[in-house]
Design an enzyme around this catalytic site. Structure first.
Site, PDB file in Angstrom:
ATOM      1  N   LEU A 153       0.863  -1.170   0.000  1.00 35.57           N
ATOM      2  CA  LEU A 153       0.000   0.000   0.000  1.00 35.57           C
ATOM      3  C   LEU A 153       0.903   1.224   0.000  1.00 35.57           C
ATOM      4  CD1 LEU A 153      -2.653  -0.937   2.738  1.00 35.57           C
ATOM      5  CD2 LEU A 153      -2.886  -1.152   0.253  1.00 35.57           C
ATOM      6  N   ASP A 154       0.467   2.276  -0.666  1.00 38.27           N
ATOM      7  CA  ASP A 154       1.248   3.505  -0.654  1.00 38.27           C
ATOM      8  C   ASP A 154       1.445   3.999   0.774  1.00 38.27           C
ATOM      9  OD1 ASP A 154       1.322   3.453  -3.390  1.00 38.27           O
ATOM     10  OD2 ASP A 154      -0.253   4.958  -3.675  1.00 38.27           O
ATOM     11  N   LYS A 155       2.451   4.818   0.953  1.00 36.18           N
ATOM     12  CA  LYS A 155       2.795   5.335   2.277  1.00 36.18           C
ATOM     13  C   LYS A 155       1.572   5.898   3.011  1.00 36.18           C
ATOM     14  CE  LYS A 155       5.415   9.084   4.460  1.00 36.18           C
ATOM     15  NZ  LYS A 155       6.313  10.237   4.229  1.00 36.18           N
ATOM     16  N   ASP A 156       0.746   6.667   2.326  1.00 32.94           N
ATOM     17  CA  ASP A 156      -0.364   7.347   2.992  1.00 32.94           C
ATOM     18  C   ASP A 156      -1.697   6.634   2.831  1.00 32.94           C
ATOM     19  OD1 ASP A 156       0.981   9.548   4.176  1.00 32.94           O
ATOM     20  OD2 ASP A 156       1.206  10.443   2.210  1.00 32.94           O
ATOM     21  N   THR A 157      -1.695   5.451   2.236  1.00 31.08           N
ATOM     22  CA  THR A 157      -2.928   4.669   2.129  1.00 31.08           C
ATOM     23  C   THR A 157      -3.091   3.822   3.374  1.00 31.08           C
ATOM     24  OG1 THR A 157      -2.772   4.592  -0.283  1.00 31.08           O
ATOM     25  CG2 THR A 157      -4.161   2.944   0.771  1.00 31.08           C
TER      26      THR A 157
END
Length: 555
Positions: A153-157
């Site tokens: 998952l992306d850093k901010d997801t």
């Protein structure tokens, strides 16, 4: 090529020159061809490449799939023992755990695994503390830079993430992801109102001019499929809550695809143009809440790596996403005040203004419209000549106008058709001017009779003792019985009018007591706003409950 005995402990890099017969080979395949000589797992070589330890002609290359040309000078710097990952004792939100598999709730602002220039503070570092078997003898050749990681998952997801606890489990899960046997459904907040549902089949590749961005590309992109369904839309179509089911798993896929269809994610500085964010500045506190792209891994379904039994997980959206929904749904609470002549509407409106509420009066608005040169004045001159404006530059003769309205009902209806739309536009300007306020009030004597209720969220009727109201009009306003009867005949009967209001405030007869009623009303209005927020939160919670899956309902 140099051939050290222990590449993990040596300081000098491995070097090679690409022979003619290996031109076109992938970088990782070239070095993997020497894996047996190096004495390390092929997955470990690939991890070295991904963290920047491979050079082509002196330039670092992080792409394992980079095609080589004959004569390319290669270097591979094996990770030294000093760069081994160090476990970090930090929070890990475990939702499910057995001997093979862990399901986590990943928070925002957390990178999943190390990369070039990032050798601490990742999810992997936390995993190594809580699950030391990932680095133990039973890891079985697992990639040392990203042990247990089968998807990202992306850093901010935020949301659901599966972790394999051993190499057999990792291989089986990786195979399930590759075969698209894994269900991945996300929740996203996107700008505007997309059509009810849609499918985006658009290949994704590197942006042609920005190395840090992805884009829909006609050439060179990898196939990507996203199917979305709109679950809910905020007032004024500011933004929508959508669920997105992805079959592929490309980098930034949902962010790129939703931007591609004209509805980028809220809080996404990379893919959301500034032209979409104008409404955010009109909502107090909204920009402060949008600290990340509003994307959440909501549902995850996969076969168990050992038993092959289907597992399904659902994770409600995090608090910051719900706060954005609540804040972004706020609109000015538009309160309409009405009542019979002489009931004290103007006084009550003044008390609300004294409490800090923006206020508007229909009578004052009409008086402004009748000023020389204003729109109402111009309409009277155009339609009635000098009948009500004897001086071409002078004011409206209000006495003559009132007498004509009393004598000719048709004229009254004609005048209302001319002036009421102007007054309503004046009211719309008032709402727009005070759109950042939590509540605003407007006094409209004929609110119900003119068909304006849709312009208000709440209609408050001011009730007064009929005898006291009548006496005040006759003595203080100088009306006579005939004028009183005529004016009241233009309105609904008092009982019908009061019954049509959402709230009724009784005028107690003194100014101090009326001020107290105004304070009481503001308390009620605040309570109603809180109730509306609770209802919205309950609605959103029901939409994203485990049993809810709108796209499957429609399949």
């Amino acid at each position: 090529m140099s051939s050290p005995a222990d590449p993990a402990s040596q300081a000098s890099p491995l070097t090679a020159v690409v022979p003619r017969d290996q031109g076109g080979a992938r970088l990782d395949q070239f070095w993997m061809g020497h894996a047996e000589d190096l004495g390390v797992a092929r997955s470990r070589i690939q991890s070295w490449i991904k963290i920047g330890l491979a050079l082509i002609n002196g330039v670092p290359c992080l792409r394992p799939g980079r095609r080589l040309a004959p004569g390319d000078r290669l270097e591979l710097r094996a990770a030294s023992q000093s760069s081994e990952l160090k476990p970090e004792n930090r929070e890990l939100r475990v939702l499910y755990q057995d001997d093979d598999l862990v399901i986590l709730n990943k928070p925002a602002d957390l990178v999943v695994h190390p990369a070039a220039g990032l050798d601490q503070g990742t999810l992997v570092h936390r995993l190594l503390h809580h699950f030391p078997e990932l680095a133990g003898k039973d890891a079985g050749g697992m990639d040392t830079s990203r042990p247990g990681i089968v998807h990202r998952l992306d850093k901010d997801t935020t949301g659901l993430l599966a972790i394999a606890l051993n190499e057999p489990a990792r291989l089986r899960l990786a195979s399930a992801f590759a075969a698209r046997e894994v269900e991945k459904v996300y929740l996203a907040l996107v700008h505007g109102r997309p059509r009810a549902q849609g499918v985006v089949d658009a290949p994704i590749g590197r942006h042609p001019t920005s190395k840090t961005r992805m884009a829909v590309t006609e050439k060179g992109g990898k196939p990507a499929h996203s199917a979305y369904t709109v679950l809910w839309t905020a007032p004024e179509d500011r933004f929508s809550l959508v669920q997105v089911r992805i079959a592929s798993g490309r980098t930034h896929q949902i962010r790129v695809h939703m931007r591609h269809v004209g509805h980028p994610l809220l809080g996404d500085p990379t893919y959301c143009p500034a032209s979409f964010t104008g409404w955010q500045h009109e909502v107090p506190g909204m920009n402060a809440l949008l600290r990340r792209p509003m994307l959440h891994a909501w549902k995850l379904g996969l076969p168990h790596p050992r038993t092959h039994q289907p597992l399904s997980f659902v994770l409600p959206p995090p608090k910051d996403m719900l706060r954005v929904i609540l804040a972004g749904s706020r609109t000015t609470q538009r309160v309409g005040l009405t009542g019979m002549p002489g009931c004290g509407k103007s006084l009550f409106l003044a008390e609300l203004a004294a409490l800090g509420l923006p206020t508007w009066s229909a009578d004052k608005a009409v008086a402004e419209l009748y000023q020389p040169g204003r729109d109402g004045w111009e309409l009277l001159r155009r339609n009635f000549g000098d009948r009500f404006i004897p001086d071409p530059e002078g004011p409206v003769d209000k006495r003559a106008l009132l007498n004509s309205l009393r004598e000719t009902p048709r004229l009254r209806r004609e005048l209302e058709a001319l002036i009421h739309p102007l007054a309503r536009r004046h009211l719309e300007d008032f709402w727009q001017t005070h759109r950042k306020q939590r509540v605003a009030a407007a006094e409209v004597p004929l609110l119900l009779e003119t068909g304006w209720p849709s312009d208000f969220d709440l209609i408050v009727g001011l009730a007064c003792d009929p005898d006291r109201r009548r006496n005040w009009l006759l003595t203080d306003r100088g009306w006579d019985e005939n004028l009183l009867a005529d004016v009241e005949s233009w309105q609904w009967p008092e009982a019908k009018k009061i019954q049509a209001c959402h709230l009724v405030v009784a005028n107690p007869g003194s100014r101090d007591q009326l001020a107290g009623r105004a304070r009481d009303l503001t308390v009620v209005l605040r309570w109603l706003r809180r109730q509306a927020a609770r209802r919205l939160l309950s609605r959103i919670t029901a939409l994203v409950a485990p049993e809810r899956d709108a796209s499957r309902d429609q399949e």
